[in-house]
Design a protein around this motif. Structure first.
Motif, PDB file in Angstrom:
ATOM      1  N   SER A   1       0.848  -1.189   0.000  1.00  0.00           N
ATOM      2  CA  SER A   1       0.000   0.000   0.000  1.00  0.00           C
ATOM      3  C   SER A   1       0.880   1.234   0.000  1.00  0.00           C
ATOM      4  N   GLY A   2       0.260   2.385  -0.242  1.00  0.00           N
ATOM      5  CA  GLY A   2       1.010   3.625  -0.312  1.00  0.00           C
ATOM      6  C   GLY A   2       1.395   3.927  -1.751  1.00  0.00           C
ATOM      7  N   ARG A   3       2.628   4.359  -1.952  1.00  0.00           N
ATOM      8  CA  ARG A   3       3.104   4.774  -3.273  1.00  0.00           C
ATOM      9  C   ARG A   3       3.543   3.573  -4.105  1.00  0.00           C
ATOM     10  N   THR A   4       2.592   2.691  -4.369  1.00  0.00           N
ATOM     11  CA  THR A   4       2.922   1.446  -5.068  1.00  0.00           C
ATOM     12  C   THR A   4       3.349   1.678  -6.509  1.00  0.00           C
ATOM     13  N   PHE A   5       2.996   2.837  -7.061  1.00  0.00           N
ATOM     14  CA  PHE A   5       3.399   3.143  -8.443  1.00  0.00           C
ATOM     15  C   PHE A   5       4.913   3.253  -8.565  1.00  0.00           C
ATOM     16  N   SER A   6       5.587   3.442  -7.438  1.00  0.00           N
ATOM     17  CA  SER A   6       7.039   3.588  -7.467  1.00  0.00           C
ATOM     18  C   SER A   6       7.781   2.259  -7.439  1.00  0.00           C
ATOM     19  N   ILE A   7       7.038   1.161  -7.266  1.00  0.00           N
ATOM     20  CA  ILE A   7       7.671  -0.154  -7.151  1.00  0.00           C
ATOM     21  C   ILE A   7       8.084  -0.673  -8.519  1.00  0.00           C
ATOM     22  N   TYR A   8       9.310  -1.152  -8.617  1.00  0.00           N
ATOM     23  CA  TYR A   8       9.777  -1.782  -9.850  1.00  0.00           C
ATOM     24  C   TYR A   8       9.934  -3.285  -9.675  1.00  0.00           C
ATOM     25  N   LEU A   9      10.333  -3.691  -8.483  1.00  0.00           N
ATOM     26  CA  LEU A   9      10.655  -5.095  -8.233  1.00  0.00           C
ATOM     27  C   LEU A   9      10.177  -5.471  -6.833  1.00  0.00           C
ATOM     28  N   MET A  10       9.608  -6.665  -6.707  1.00  0.00           N
ATOM     29  CA  MET A  10       9.217  -7.181  -5.393  1.00  0.00           C
ATOM     30  C   MET A  10      10.003  -8.459  -5.124  1.00  0.00           C
TER      31      MET A  10
ATOM     32  N   VAL B   1      15.272 -15.284  -1.808  1.00  0.00           N
ATOM     33  CA  VAL B   1      14.446 -16.436  -2.152  1.00  0.00           C
ATOM     34  C   VAL B   1      13.924 -16.315  -3.578  1.00  0.00           C
ATOM     35  N   ALA B   2      13.230 -15.204  -3.863  1.00  0.00           N
ATOM     36  CA  ALA B   2      12.631 -15.023  -5.186  1.00  0.00           C
ATOM     37  C   ALA B   2      12.302 -13.557  -5.382  1.00  0.00           C
ATOM     38  N   ALA B   3      12.144 -13.153  -6.652  1.00  0.00           N
ATOM     39  CA  ALA B   3      11.768 -11.785  -6.966  1.00  0.00           C
ATOM     40  C   ALA B   3      10.963 -11.768  -8.253  1.00  0.00           C
ATOM     41  N   ILE B   4      10.189 -10.695  -8.412  1.00  0.00           N
ATOM     42  CA  ILE B   4       9.359 -10.545  -9.606  1.00  0.00           C
ATOM     43  C   ILE B   4       9.266  -9.072  -9.962  1.00  0.00           C
ATOM     44  N   LYS B   5       9.339  -8.766 -11.234  1.00  0.00           N
ATOM     45  CA  LYS B   5       9.140  -7.391 -11.675  1.00  0.00           C
ATOM     46  C   LYS B   5       7.665  -7.031 -11.516  1.00  0.00           C
ATOM     47  N   TRP B   6       7.420  -5.860 -10.974  1.00  0.00           N
ATOM     48  CA  TRP B   6       6.046  -5.438 -10.699  1.00  0.00           C
ATOM     49  C   TRP B   6       5.231  -5.352 -11.988  1.00  0.00           C
ATOM     50  N   ASN B   7       5.841  -4.871 -13.046  1.00  0.00           N
ATOM     51  CA  ASN B   7       5.198  -4.843 -14.361  1.00  0.00           C
ATOM     52  C   ASN B   7       6.035  -5.675 -15.327  1.00  0.00           C
ATOM     53  N   GLY B   8       5.394  -6.590 -15.999  1.00  0.00           N
ATOM     54  CA  GLY B   8       6.137  -7.433 -16.919  1.00  0.00           C
ATOM     55  C   GLY B   8       6.310  -8.849 -16.430  1.00  0.00           C
ATOM     56  N   GLY B   9       6.435  -9.015 -15.106  1.00  0.00           N
ATOM     57  CA  GLY B   9       6.363 -10.346 -14.539  1.00  0.00           C
ATOM     58  C   GLY B   9       7.588 -11.211 -14.595  1.00  0.00           C
ATOM     59  N   SER B  10       8.753 -10.695 -15.024  1.00  0.00           N
ATOM     60  CA  SER B  10       9.960 -11.525 -15.008  1.00  0.00           C
ATOM     61  C   SER B  10      10.241 -11.998 -13.594  1.00  0.00           C
TER      62      SER B  10
ATOM     63  N   TYR C   1      10.279 -15.101   6.937  1.00  0.00           N
ATOM     64  CA  TYR C   1      10.229 -14.684   5.536  1.00  0.00           C
ATOM     65  C   TYR C   1       9.815 -13.212   5.465  1.00  0.00           C
ATOM     66  N   TYR C   2      10.543 -12.462   4.666  1.00  0.00           N
ATOM     67  CA  TYR C   2      10.310 -11.029   4.515  1.00  0.00           C
ATOM     68  C   TYR C   2       9.966 -10.695   3.070  1.00  0.00           C
ATOM     69  N   CYS C   3       9.011  -9.819   2.922  1.00  0.00           N
ATOM     70  CA  CYS C   3       8.673  -9.236   1.630  1.00  0.00           C
ATOM     71  C   CYS C   3       9.414  -7.906   1.512  1.00  0.00           C
ATOM     72  N   ALA C   4       9.881  -7.578   0.305  1.00  0.00           N
ATOM     73  CA  ALA C   4      10.621  -6.339   0.104  1.00  0.00           C
ATOM     74  C   ALA C   4      10.265  -5.734  -1.244  1.00  0.00           C
ATOM     75  N   ALA C   5      10.386  -4.411  -1.331  1.00  0.00           N
ATOM     76  CA  ALA C   5      10.095  -3.691  -2.570  1.00  0.00           C
ATOM     77  C   ALA C   5      11.287  -2.823  -2.957  1.00  0.00           C
ATOM     78  N   ASP C   6      11.573  -2.800  -4.235  1.00  0.00           N
ATOM     79  CA  ASP C   6      12.691  -2.033  -4.767  1.00  0.00           C
ATOM     80  C   ASP C   6      12.168  -1.058  -5.815  1.00  0.00           C
ATOM     81  N   ARG C   7      12.593   0.190  -5.717  1.00  0.00           N
ATOM     82  CA  ARG C   7      12.139   1.191  -6.668  1.00  0.00           C
ATOM     83  C   ARG C   7      12.926   1.152  -7.968  1.00  0.00           C
ATOM     84  N   GLY C   8      14.014   0.410  -7.978  1.00  0.00           N
ATOM     85  CA  GLY C   8      14.823   0.308  -9.182  1.00  0.00           C
ATOM     86  C   GLY C   8      15.224  -1.125  -9.438  1.00  0.00           C
ATOM     87  N   TYR C   9      15.832  -1.342 -10.566  1.00  0.00           N
ATOM     88  CA  TYR C   9      16.297  -2.682 -10.905  1.00  0.00           C
ATOM     89  C   TYR C   9      17.795  -2.751 -10.661  1.00  0.00           C
TER      90      TYR C   9
END
Length: 124
Positions: free
Chosen positions: A25-34, A48-57, A94-102
């Motif tokens: 939640s919040g400024r989710t538009f800024s997320i590039y990678l989870m 463990v694993a990661a996924i691009k927020w848009n595009g799904g790699s 287990y932790y979830c994390a968000a990255d604004r860049g790649y």
């Protein structure tokens, strides 16, 4: 700011399955990678694993490849980690994390936002 909340952890027997969820939640538009990371007692936090927020790699650690699947639902701003064929060595917080860049997807220091963590325990 981005807020992340994990859910779905718990206790499971070896060979079983769990699905973790991470609601953003919040400024989710800024997320590039989870990403998902985990940390066992006395050990460093590991990728463990990661996924691009848009595009799904998707990206996986070798230790979970073929057993875990990361996915996302952009409409719900949620990322999932389906964990199958669980082993006692998967026991960790287990932790979830968000990255604004790649950047380096496996480097926890590259991530900008973190959830509070959730316990996963696999009994033998």
């Amino acid at each position: 700011q981005v807020q992340l909340v994990e859910s779905g952890g718990g206790l499971v027997q070896a060979g079983g399955s769990l699905r973790l969820s991470c609601a953003a939640s919040g400024r989710t538009f800024s997320i590039y990678l989870m990403g998902w990371f985990r940390q066992a007692p006395g050990k460093e936090r590991e990728f463990v694993a990661a996924i691009k927020w848009n595009g799904g790699s998707t990206y996986y650690a070798d230790s979970v490849k073929g057993r875990f699947t990361i996915s996302r639902d952009n409409a719900k701003n949620t990322v999932y980690l389906q964990m199958n064929s669980l082993k006692p060595e998967d026991t960790a917080v287990y932790y979830c994390a968000a990255d604004r860049g790649y950047n380096n997807v496996a480097n926890p220091y590259e991530y900008d936002y973190w959830g509070q963590g959730i316990q996963v325990t696999v009994s033998s």
